[in-house]
Structures are given as structure tokens and as C-alpha cells.
Design a protein around this motif. Structure first.
Motif, mmCIF file in Angstrom:
data_model
loop_
_atom_site.group_PDB
_atom_site.id
_atom_site.type_symbol
_atom_site.label_atom_id
_atom_site.label_comp_id
_atom_site.label_asym_id
_atom_site.label_seq_id
_atom_site.Cartn_x
_atom_site.Cartn_y
_atom_site.Cartn_z
ATOM 1 N N ARG A 139 -7.894 14.343 7.427
ATOM 2 C CA ARG A 139 -6.641 14.740 6.533
ATOM 3 C C ARG A 139 -7.730 16.157 7.068
ATOM 4 O O ARG A 139 -6.823 17.132 7.101
ATOM 5 C CB ARG A 139 -6.830 14.302 5.422
ATOM 6 N N LEU A 187 -3.511 7.587 10.477
ATOM 7 C CA LEU A 187 -3.309 5.785 10.526
ATOM 8 C C LEU A 187 -3.524 5.097 11.921
ATOM 9 O O LEU A 187 -4.553 4.389 12.194
ATOM 10 C CB LEU A 187 -1.425 5.408 10.103
ATOM 11 N N VAL A 232 -11.657 -0.162 4.789
ATOM 12 C CA VAL A 232 -12.394 1.468 5.873
ATOM 13 C C VAL A 232 -12.712 2.944 4.390
ATOM 14 O O VAL A 232 -12.015 2.718 3.818
ATOM 15 C CB VAL A 232 -10.884 1.924 6.135
ATOM 16 N N PRO A 233 -14.232 3.264 4.800
ATOM 17 C CA PRO A 233 -14.245 4.095 3.498
ATOM 18 C C PRO A 233 -13.171 5.481 3.118
ATOM 19 O O PRO A 233 -12.628 5.837 4.505
ATOM 20 C CB PRO A 233 -15.143 4.671 4.309
ATOM 21 N N PRO A 234 -13.096 5.202 2.192
ATOM 22 C CA PRO A 234 -11.980 6.794 2.103
ATOM 23 C C PRO A 234 -11.968 7.887 2.555
ATOM 24 O O PRO A 234 -11.594 8.514 2.951
ATOM 25 C CB PRO A 234 -11.934 6.856 0.435
ATOM 26 N N ILE A 242 0.848 -1.075 0.214
ATOM 27 C CA ILE A 242 -0.173 -0.322 0.043
ATOM 28 C C ILE A 242 0.967 1.286 0.026
ATOM 29 O O ILE A 242 0.378 2.562 0.526
ATOM 30 C CB ILE A 242 -0.934 -0.127 1.305
ATOM 31 N N SER A 243 2.039 0.888 -0.242
ATOM 32 C CA SER A 243 3.266 2.076 -0.362
ATOM 33 C C SER A 243 2.497 3.197 -1.354
ATOM 34 O O SER A 243 2.542 3.086 -2.467
ATOM 35 C CB SER A 243 4.298 1.672 -0.169
ATOM 36 N N PRO A 244 2.739 4.265 -1.896
ATOM 37 C CA PRO A 244 2.810 5.035 -2.603
ATOM 38 C C PRO A 244 4.151 5.138 -3.396
ATOM 39 O O PRO A 244 4.357 5.684 -4.699
ATOM 40 C CB PRO A 244 3.425 6.782 -1.727
ATOM 41 N N VAL A 245 5.158 4.768 -3.056
ATOM 42 C CA VAL A 245 6.160 4.204 -4.038
ATOM 43 C C VAL A 245 5.995 2.820 -5.003
ATOM 44 O O VAL A 245 5.326 2.165 -4.781
ATOM 45 C CB VAL A 245 7.647 3.848 -3.614
ATOM 46 N N VAL A 264 -7.857 5.042 10.642
ATOM 47 C CA VAL A 264 -7.461 3.940 9.636
ATOM 48 C C VAL A 264 -7.732 3.081 10.735
ATOM 49 O O VAL A 264 -8.185 1.530 10.485
ATOM 50 C CB VAL A 264 -7.044 4.255 8.775
ATOM 51 N N PHE A 292 0.073 11.720 8.248
ATOM 52 C CA PHE A 292 -0.143 10.848 7.967
ATOM 53 C C PHE A 292 -0.236 9.849 9.603
ATOM 54 O O PHE A 292 -0.718 9.018 9.448
ATOM 55 C CB PHE A 292 0.825 10.621 7.374
ATOM 56 N N ALA A 352 -10.088 9.346 6.109
ATOM 57 C CA ALA A 352 -9.480 8.960 5.745
ATOM 58 C C ALA A 352 -9.392 10.554 5.476
ATOM 59 O O ALA A 352 -8.511 11.333 6.078
ATOM 60 C CB ALA A 352 -8.182 8.047 5.788
ATOM 61 N N GLU A 353 -9.947 10.948 4.452
ATOM 62 C CA GLU A 353 -10.893 11.809 3.989
ATOM 63 C C GLU A 353 -10.796 13.193 5.119
ATOM 64 O O GLU A 353 -10.011 14.545 5.206
ATOM 65 C CB GLU A 353 -11.480 12.046 2.415
ATOM 66 N N ILE A 402 -7.013 -2.949 5.660
ATOM 67 C CA ILE A 402 -7.167 -1.279 4.868
ATOM 68 C C ILE A 402 -8.444 -0.536 3.814
ATOM 69 O O ILE A 402 -9.331 0.577 3.630
ATOM 70 C CB ILE A 402 -5.794 -1.229 4.767
#
Lengths: 319, 236
Positions: free
Chosen positions: B138, B148, B129-131, B41-44, B152, B144, B134-135, B126
Motif C-alpha cells: 500500500r 491482491l 500472510v504477514p500484515p 474477510i470483507s470490510p462490511v 497477497v 487494492f 500488504a502495508e 490469507i
């Protein structure tokens, strides 16, 4: 890509991601080179002597090796298909049986005389407990142990079969029970109105189950059933413990002659991954189709169990 | 039935050994699975690719093949899995310290194989969990880490506990394979040993071995059913 964890990245974040990507790629490649490639190369695991029989058509052993592997693949597929078909049949029957018994448990048999009513109720409860017990036991036992018990236990009672049948029976016992549980939870998860409507139009309990509940359950649980097929296919490799000549066992024989274990297991692993990966892709595709279908059509079209078996058969044989 | 009493120590020893490898492999698989899940699930992108490749490979390969790989490829890579002989730990888990490395190979194979499934269980949690959660976090200005920690993970943990449990049950059942692979003295190898070499009657041995496995799997399964039902009620 926005997910639950991240926002859509801005320019700075994108730059950072790019730098990190390059760094990570270099790290991964370097790690693979130093930790895996170099040690293997040092031991001469990449020599044509070891790989040749598997990948070089001009090698003297190439045809022979692949002929044997093909025998193994065929045996694996035969066992898998037989086990899948048998466990689908057993699983369906068991699921229907358990649901019927659950229905019977509530009946009072008021129209019969007292002893007969008690007898019938006792019989129903007894059968329900017995099936429940069998399901729990065979679901809780490792499939290796089930296969081993079948192979060691049947001759004890004077039943000697070919090893193929021991493997198929062992796999069927385990997977039949698992499939029965999948289908049963599918049927119990259906809206209660389905059953009420079926009873209201005068269907018998058995008709309700087989005509209304079971087809819908098959449809809902199709992805789970296909993943179970992947499990069956993987579990046929357990045939090696009872020396059934499936792919892995053939691999062992080849290794016995050519002594190139890493290479042979690598090829076998690739074969398994290819077949199972396409099967799980199929499961995902079916799941997407179903999700879409339910949104637009509203009512579930019937999916006969035979289609499932044929699908598994076809996709497995395609390789 | 005498064999159950006469050879009780064999059954108990087999149970103990199976339990040992299950506990060790469960710990290993949970840690490794969490790492792979983080990768997935990393952004990289390259890290994500590594995680995905890992899961694809190990989920689609029979455990048997993984075990043979561990036994043949690890020595070729120049390791006898000696890094698992952790001082202190091998006192409790006696098999880790022995010179027969098959226990350690089996442990590595079981861990690698199960980790792929653990990763999927965690990831599905993970994704459950409804987006919007986390929105919202944020937009409240949570970092971050806070996101978590407080939003999350508590929710995803609830969604992944049942799948994780099924993975562990499957792992316990998979551990039966080690007896046919060179590990001496676990439940399944004891079954083979008692019925073939020592010639005991089949049925009592089968009952004893079955009880050994069912003690581990059935209560865990019942517990999971309970949790699942309670969650279903809570979700209504």
C-alpha cells in the motif's frame, strides 16, 4: 480493524462501510424472507402442528418426543465417549510403536550373530511396513465404510456384538489412526535436542518416547486433538447406517410418526451445533493458553492424556 | 475372489459415480467456499457475520444432517434441485439428468458442507500472510486489486494449498455417505448391494471397495505430503 487487506478506515471509508452495511443487511433479510421464509410458510412448515411436539410443552407429544431425543443424545454421547477414549489409547500406542520401529530400523545388532541380526532387522522392517500400510489404508478409507465393514464383516466371522460396539470399533479404527498420526507428527516436530538430551542422561529409547516426547507432543497437539473430538462426535451420527439408536436415528423414528422432517432435523442440527461449537471454542481457548504459556514459561508443563479425555467427557456431558 | 472379476463392471461403475460426485462437489465447494471466504474477510460487518454464521453452522453439523436437510427442505422450498441439470453437463455426468433427484441433493449437501471447510482453508492462507507485506504494497501505492493480485494472493495461495488438499481428501471420504442416503450405484451402495442382496462373500467385496477409495485418497495424500515437505524446506 486493520488486517492484511485493509488499512484502518478513514471518515469517508467509514461512511461508505455504514451505507454498505445497511444495504447488505436489507438484502440479506429480504433474501431470507423471500427465498426461505415465504416458500416454507406457503407449505405450512411453520404450523404449530409440526413444531408443537418439539417446542410446545403443553403439546401431548412433547414429553414423549423429548424423552426419545434424550435417549438418542445419551446414546450418541456414550458412543462418542467410548470411541474417543479408545481411539486416544490406540492412537497413543500406535504412535509410540511407529516411533520405536523407526528407531529400530536404524539398528545393526552388531553384538548378535549374523542370522539373528538379519532376522531381527527383517522383523523390525516388516513390522514398520505393516503398521505404515495399516495407517495408510485406514486413513484413506471413509469412516462410513470402516463402520459398515465392521458391522458387516464381524458377524461373517462369527463375532456378533451390539450395534454400539460396531460403531465404537469402526470409529476407533479410523480416529485411532488419525490421532496416532497427529501425535507422531507432534513428536517428530520437536527439536532434536530433546531426544539427544534424553539419550545423554541415559534414558532408554522407550523411556525417551514416553517420558520426554509424548507429553510434549500431547501438549502441542492438544488443539488438533480437540478438533478431532469434534469430528468423532459428528461421526457418531453415522450410527444410523447400522441402525444404532443415536440422535439422528431417533429423529428418523420421530419423523416416521409425526412426519415433520424439517423441524426435527432443525432441532437436531441445533443440538449438534451447540455441542460442537463449544468444543471448538474450547480448542481455541486451549490454543491461546498454550501460545501464552510458551512465551512466558519457556518449558512445557506436562499434560497427561487422561486430562484430555476427562475434558472431552466433561464438556460433552455438560449439555 | 471371483466377485472382483465377475462384478468388475459394478466396481468400475461405482468408482465412476463416486468420482463424478467428487469432481462436481469439489468444483462447487471451491467456488462457494471462495465466495464465503470473501464474505468473511470483507470490510462490511453484516457480510462478515453471514460468512461466519455459514461456517459455524456447517462446520459443526454432521454431514448426515446436511444431507437429510437437502432431501427434505429443498422440496419444501419448492425446488427439486433441477437447476443442476445444466444442459451439456448432464451428458458427461449422467446422474445429473435423471429423475431420481438424490444425486443432486447429495451433491448440494456435499458442496454446502465442504464449502465451509474450503472457506476456512482459504482464510487461514490469507491470515498467514504477514500484515507488513500488504502495508508495504500500500505504501508503494498499489491499488487494492494490485495488492491482491501481486502480493497477497500468491503468498496466501501457497499457505492454503495443503489445507485445501486435506479438505478435498476429506470430501472424497465423506462422499461415501451418499450410498446410504438414496443414491444408487456408488461405491458404498455397491458394497451394501453385493454383500447383502446378492450374497457375495464379504472379504473380496470389501477389498474391491477399499481399493476404489484408496485409489482416490492415497495418491492425493502422498502428493500433499510431498508439497508440504518441499514447502518446509523452502521456508527454512
Amino acid at each position: 480493524m486493520s488486517s492484511v487487506l485493509y488499512d484502518i478506515p478513514g471518515p469517508r471509508q467509514r461512511r461508505l462501510t455504514l451505507i454498505l452495511s445497511i444495504a447488505a443487511t436489507i438484502l440479506v433479510l429480504a433474501g431470507a424472507y423471500y427465498l426461505i421464509y415465504l416458500p416454507l410458510d406457503e407449505k405450512g412448515q411453520f404450523s404449530m402442528e409440526l413444531w408443537g411436539p418439539l417446542i410446545d410443552p403443553s403439546n401431548e407429544n412433547f414429553v414423549l418426543v423429548w424423552e426419545r431425543i434424550w435417549v438418542g443424545i445419551k446414546n450418541t454421547l456414550i458412543a462418542a465417549v467410548l470411541a474417543i477414549v479408545a481411539s486416544l489409547i490406540i492412537g497413543t500406542l500406535l504412535a509410540v510403536l511407529r516411533l520405536q520401529l523407526k528407531d529400530l530400523a536404524g539398528r545393526r545388532y552388531a553384538d548378535l550373530s549374523a542370522p539373528a541380526a538379519y532376522l531381527l532387522r527383517g522383523l523390525g522392517t516388516g513390522l514398520a511396513v505393516l503398521t505404515r500400510f495399516c495407517v495408510e489404508v485406514f486413513r484413506g478409507l471413509p469412516v462410513v465404510i470402516t463402520i459398515f465393514f465392521v458391522a458387516r464383516g464381524f458377524p461373517e466371522f462369527g463375532i456378533t456384538l451390539e450395534t454400539l460396539w460396531y460403531l465404537v470399533i469402526g470409529l476407533t479404527i479410523y480416529n485411532g489412526v488419525v490421532i496416532a498420526e497427529i501425535l507422531r507428527s507432534g513428536m517428530e516436530g520437536l527439536p532434536f535436542g530433546q531426544r539427544e538430551a534424553a539419550v545423554a542422561i541415559g534414558l532408554s529409547p522407550f523411556q525417551t518416547t514416553t517420558l520426554i516426547l509424548l507429553p510434549q507432543s500431547f501438549r502441542i497437539m492438544l488443539p488438533a486433538l480437540i478438533s478431532q473430538l469434534v469430528v468423532v462426535l459428528k461421526d457418531t451420527s453415522l450410527g444410523f447406517i447400522i441402525s444404532y439408536e443415536e440422535t439422528l436415528n431417533i429423529g428418523k423414528q420421530i419423523i416416521g410418526v409425526l412426519s415433520n422432517p424439517i423441524q426435527v432435523y432443525f432441532v437436531i442440527a441445533v443440538l449438534f451445533i451447540l455441542v460442537n461449537y463449544s468444543l471448538s471454542k474450547l480448542a481455541q481457548y486451549v490454543q491461546r493458553r498454550l501460545a501464552r504459556g510458551r512465551k512466558t514459561a519457556g518449558t512445557a508443563a506436562q499434560v497427561p492424556p487422561a486430562a484430555l479425555a476427562a475434558q472431552a467427557d466433561g464438556s460433552a456431558a455438560a449439555v | 475372489m471371483n466377485v472382483l472379476i465377475d462384478k468388475f463392471d459394478v466396481f468400475a461403475g461405482g468408482f465412476w459415480l463416486t468420482l463424478q460426485i467428487c469432481v462436481l462437489a469439489a468444483i462447487g465447494a471451491l467456488i462457494l467456499g471462495a465466495v464465503v471466504a470473501v464474505l468473511r474477510i470483507s470490510p462490511v460487518p453484516p457480510l462478515r457475520a453471514v460468512g461466519t454464521a455459514y461456517v459455524t453452522v456447517f462446520r459443526n453439523m454432521p454431514l448426515t444432517v446436511v444431507m437429510f436437510f437437502a432431501a427434505f427442505a429443498l422440496p419444501a422450498l419448492g425446488s427439486n434441485a433441477d437447476f443442476l441439470r445444466i444442459p451439456g453437463l448432464d451428458v458427461v455426468f449422467t446422474r445429473l439428468g435423471t429423475d431420481l433427484p438424490y444425486f443432486r441433493f447429495a451433491l448440494i449437501a456435499l458442496t454446502l458442507y465442504t464449502a465451509a471447510f474450503v472457506c476456512e482453508a482459504l482464510r487461514s492462507g490469507i491470515n498467514a500472510v504477514p500484515p507488513g507485506q500488504a502495508e508495504a504494497a500500500r505504501s508503494l501505492g498499489l491499488t487494492f486489486g494490485q495488492n491482491l493480485r501481486y502480493v497477497v494472493l500468491p503468498q496466501s495461495w501457497k499457505a492454503s494449498i495443503v489445507p485445501l488438499g486435506s479438505v478435498i481428501i476429506a470430501m472424497i471420504k465423506n462422499s461415501a455417505l451418499i450410498g446410504f442416503f438414496g443414491v444408487v450405484g456408488d461405491l458404498s451402495q455397491s458394497a451394501d448391494q453385493l454383500t447383502s442382496a446378492e450374497g457375495y462373500a464379504f472379504i473380496p467385496v470389501a477389498i474391491g471397495i477399499s481399493i476404489g477409495y484408496l485409489i482416490m485418497t492415497v495418491p492425493l495424500g502422498a502428493l500433499l505430503d510431498r508439497i508440504e515437505r518441499r514447502q518446509a524446506v523452502a521456508a527454512r
